[in-house]
Design a protein around this motif. Sequence first.
Motif, PDB file in Angstrom:
ATOM      1  N   MET A  67      -8.001  10.497   8.795  1.00 48.78           N
ATOM      2  CA  MET A  67      -8.346   9.836   7.542  1.00 48.78           C
ATOM      3  C   MET A  67      -7.201   9.966   6.546  1.00 48.78           C
ATOM      4  N   ILE A  68      -6.979   8.918   5.813  1.00 54.48           N
ATOM      5  CA  ILE A  68      -5.917   8.886   4.808  1.00 54.48           C
ATOM      6  C   ILE A  68      -6.581   8.763   3.441  1.00 54.48           C
ATOM      7  N   PRO A  69      -6.383   9.748   2.563  1.00 51.16           N
ATOM      8  CA  PRO A  69      -7.003   9.678   1.237  1.00 51.16           C
ATOM      9  C   PRO A  69      -6.520   8.445   0.474  1.00 51.16           C
ATOM     10  N   PRO A  70      -7.286   8.006  -0.518  1.00 53.42           N
ATOM     11  CA  PRO A  70      -6.895   6.815  -1.288  1.00 53.42           C
ATOM     12  C   PRO A  70      -5.532   6.966  -1.953  1.00 53.42           C
ATOM     13  N   TYR A  71      -4.888   5.864  -2.106  1.00 56.37           N
ATOM     14  CA  TYR A  71      -3.629   5.711  -2.818  1.00 56.37           C
ATOM     15  C   TYR A  71      -2.482   6.494  -2.189  1.00 56.37           C
ATOM     16  N   ASN A  72      -2.297   6.219  -0.889  1.00 51.70           N
ATOM     17  CA  ASN A  72      -1.136   6.698  -0.167  1.00 51.70           C
ATOM     18  C   ASN A  72      -0.477   5.500   0.526  1.00 51.70           C
ATOM     19  N   GLY A  82       7.701  -1.509   9.512  1.00 54.47           N
ATOM     20  CA  GLY A  82       7.993  -1.735   8.103  1.00 54.47           C
ATOM     21  C   GLY A  82       7.033  -2.548   7.280  1.00 54.47           C
ATOM     22  N   LEU A  83       5.876  -2.935   7.835  1.00 54.45           N
ATOM     23  CA  LEU A  83       4.855  -3.530   6.973  1.00 54.45           C
ATOM     24  C   LEU A  83       4.286  -2.416   6.109  1.00 54.45           C
ATOM     25  N   LEU A  84       4.226  -2.644   4.818  1.00 46.28           N
ATOM     26  CA  LEU A  84       3.830  -1.593   3.873  1.00 46.28           C
ATOM     27  C   LEU A  84       2.627  -2.002   3.049  1.00 46.28           C
ATOM     28  N   ALA A  85       1.805  -1.023   2.704  1.00 47.47           N
ATOM     29  CA  ALA A  85       0.710  -1.247   1.758  1.00 47.47           C
ATOM     30  C   ALA A  85       0.261   0.102   1.208  1.00 47.47           C
ATOM     31  N   ILE A  86      -0.403   0.053   0.077  1.00 54.44           N
ATOM     32  CA  ILE A  86      -1.053   1.222  -0.509  1.00 54.44           C
ATOM     33  C   ILE A  86      -2.551   1.046  -0.303  1.00 54.44           C
ATOM     34  N   ASN A  87      -3.218   2.055   0.257  1.00 56.66           N
ATOM     35  CA  ASN A  87      -4.657   1.928   0.510  1.00 56.66           C
ATOM     36  C   ASN A  87      -5.457   2.268  -0.751  1.00 56.66           C
ATOM     37  N   GLU A  88      -6.282   1.334  -1.168  1.00 52.65           N
ATOM     38  CA  GLU A  88      -7.118   1.572  -2.347  1.00 52.65           C
ATOM     39  C   GLU A  88      -8.258   2.539  -2.026  1.00 52.65           C
ATOM     40  N   ASP A 108       5.656   9.684  -6.882  1.00 52.04           N
ATOM     41  CA  ASP A 108       4.648   8.722  -7.332  1.00 52.04           C
ATOM     42  C   ASP A 108       4.416   7.693  -6.222  1.00 52.04           C
ATOM     43  N   THR A 109       3.165   7.356  -5.965  1.00 57.33           N
ATOM     44  CA  THR A 109       2.842   6.454  -4.852  1.00 57.33           C
ATOM     45  C   THR A 109       3.495   5.091  -5.017  1.00 57.33           C
ATOM     46  N   ASP A 110       3.371   4.500  -6.190  1.00 58.74           N
ATOM     47  CA  ASP A 110       3.956   3.171  -6.409  1.00 58.74           C
ATOM     48  C   ASP A 110       5.466   3.214  -6.252  1.00 58.74           C
ATOM     49  N   LYS A 152      10.337   9.583 -14.525  1.00 61.35           N
ATOM     50  CA  LYS A 152      11.211   8.435 -14.329  1.00 61.35           C
ATOM     51  C   LYS A 152      10.706   7.554 -13.192  1.00 61.35           C
ATOM     52  N   GLN A 153      10.186   8.182 -12.134  1.00 60.66           N
ATOM     53  CA  GLN A 153       9.588   7.403 -11.052  1.00 60.66           C
ATOM     54  C   GLN A 153       8.474   6.512 -11.577  1.00 60.66           C
ATOM     55  N   ARG A 154       7.618   7.105 -12.416  1.00 66.07           N
ATOM     56  CA  ARG A 154       6.477   6.339 -12.935  1.00 66.07           C
ATOM     57  C   ARG A 154       6.930   5.196 -13.834  1.00 66.07           C
ATOM     58  N   ASP A 155       7.983   5.427 -14.621  1.00 63.63           N
ATOM     59  CA  ASP A 155       8.504   4.364 -15.485  1.00 63.63           C
ATOM     60  C   ASP A 155       9.033   3.195 -14.656  1.00 63.63           C
ATOM     61  N   ILE A 156       9.799   3.524 -13.612  1.00 61.32           N
ATOM     62  CA  ILE A 156      10.355   2.476 -12.745  1.00 61.32           C
ATOM     63  C   ILE A 156       9.237   1.740 -12.014  1.00 61.32           C
ATOM     64  N   ALA A 157       8.289   2.504 -11.474  1.00 65.26           N
ATOM     65  CA  ALA A 157       7.181   1.897 -10.727  1.00 65.26           C
ATOM     66  C   ALA A 157       6.340   0.999 -11.620  1.00 65.26           C
ATOM     67  N   LYS A 158       6.139   1.403 -12.865  1.00 65.26           N
ATOM     68  CA  LYS A 158       5.340   0.583 -13.794  1.00 65.26           C
ATOM     69  C   LYS A 158       6.016  -0.758 -14.051  1.00 65.26           C
TER      70      LYS A 158
END
Length: 415
Positions: A67-72, A82-88, A108-110, A152-158
């Motif tokens: 199992m993969i917890p949310p938002y990974n 290389g297909l990528l996604a974040i699981n909600e 940061d996940t994003d 800084k990661q969060r700023d870039i991701a946003k």
Amino acid sequence: MELKKYKLGDVADIVNGATPSTHNSENYDGSIIWITPKDLSGQKQKIIRRGQRNISEIGFNNCSAQMIPPYNILMSSRAPIGLLAINENECCTNQGFKNLVLDKSICDTDYMYYYLQFHMKEIEALGSGTTFKEISKSALQGIEIRLPDLEKQRDIAKCLSDLDRKIELNKQINDNLEAMAKQLYDYWFVQFDFPNEEGKPYKSSGGAMVWNEKLKREIPEGWYAENICKIANILSGGTPSKAVDEYWNNGTIPFFGPTDCNGSVFQIKTADHITQKGLEHCASSLFEEGIVIITARGSIGKLVIVGTPMAMNQSCYALQSKEGEYEYLYFLTTQLIDCLKAKGSGSVFKSIIASDIEHSTLCVATENVVSDFCKKVKPLFEKLKTNTIEIAELTKQRDELLPLLMNGQAMVHSN
């Protein structure tokens, strides 16, 4: 921007997937979300909520999936890499994945989603195998990454996520606009409840229906059993010689092929461009806005409306409305494709040729009803086109920003 070195295995647990036996029906159609590479290949946004099929608790317990917890991060590791996604939502995947459960005190996940996207060619190069390439868990764990501090990661991701959200919102609006136009088309031209002279639904109000022997059904009085050439001209494409550089180098004319289809109604961008010389030395005309293109080979039976002047290759046909009203033609062409699929024993057929189009009989409405429909839906199509142009511009902006932000060549200033 100061960057700190890590191994990918230092900031993420690499989690494998698995597939329960398909021979036991009890393994499937349960409540556990289960993702396959196919679910990501058809996906147009970075967040995935569920896959096409769930597995049961029995299925989960009978295989090695974790199992993969949310938002990974979900990442396909073979066919393709290389297909990528974040699981909600909490989920598991099949064996075609190496998933990253992140240490969120470090990354940061994003940000990691965009970081991996930016470095995906390097990751793909680590794949090995003869039948198909696959990247191993140990290879992933050993990848060296460089991360700025978490803020800084969060700023870039946003910054990048805001662009993605606007792109996704426009796509959702376009889906709704297309659905509204399609609903009206079905009401008028499939159910035959277009407004009569009194503004009432034609068939439901007792409008005259006549049996048509060609179509083997009743159609409104005065309508036609004809092929699509009743309202459109069929045009073909062609490709200038790839051996002549001046046909391609620094070309500015969009050149459409089946692989350019991305699910949008309007085609704005193409991967290839040709020069004016190239246009003069191929069988394709420069097709103006509003022409409907059908892909005839490769990705067969996909439709787009030309949103900016472009040429096209020989794997497509173009339909040019004789009255310049493409909105009705677009939906009638979807019926043509359905007709061709039915002739070809389902959804699989190898190619479309001009005679297929000419020999397919459809129910074609009278000019006045077509004109009234086009006037009704024109604002929907205009908004749809405007949104598609904005999507293309935002996508270009995001793709240009991504390497600059990742390399520290551009900075994001938080408030």
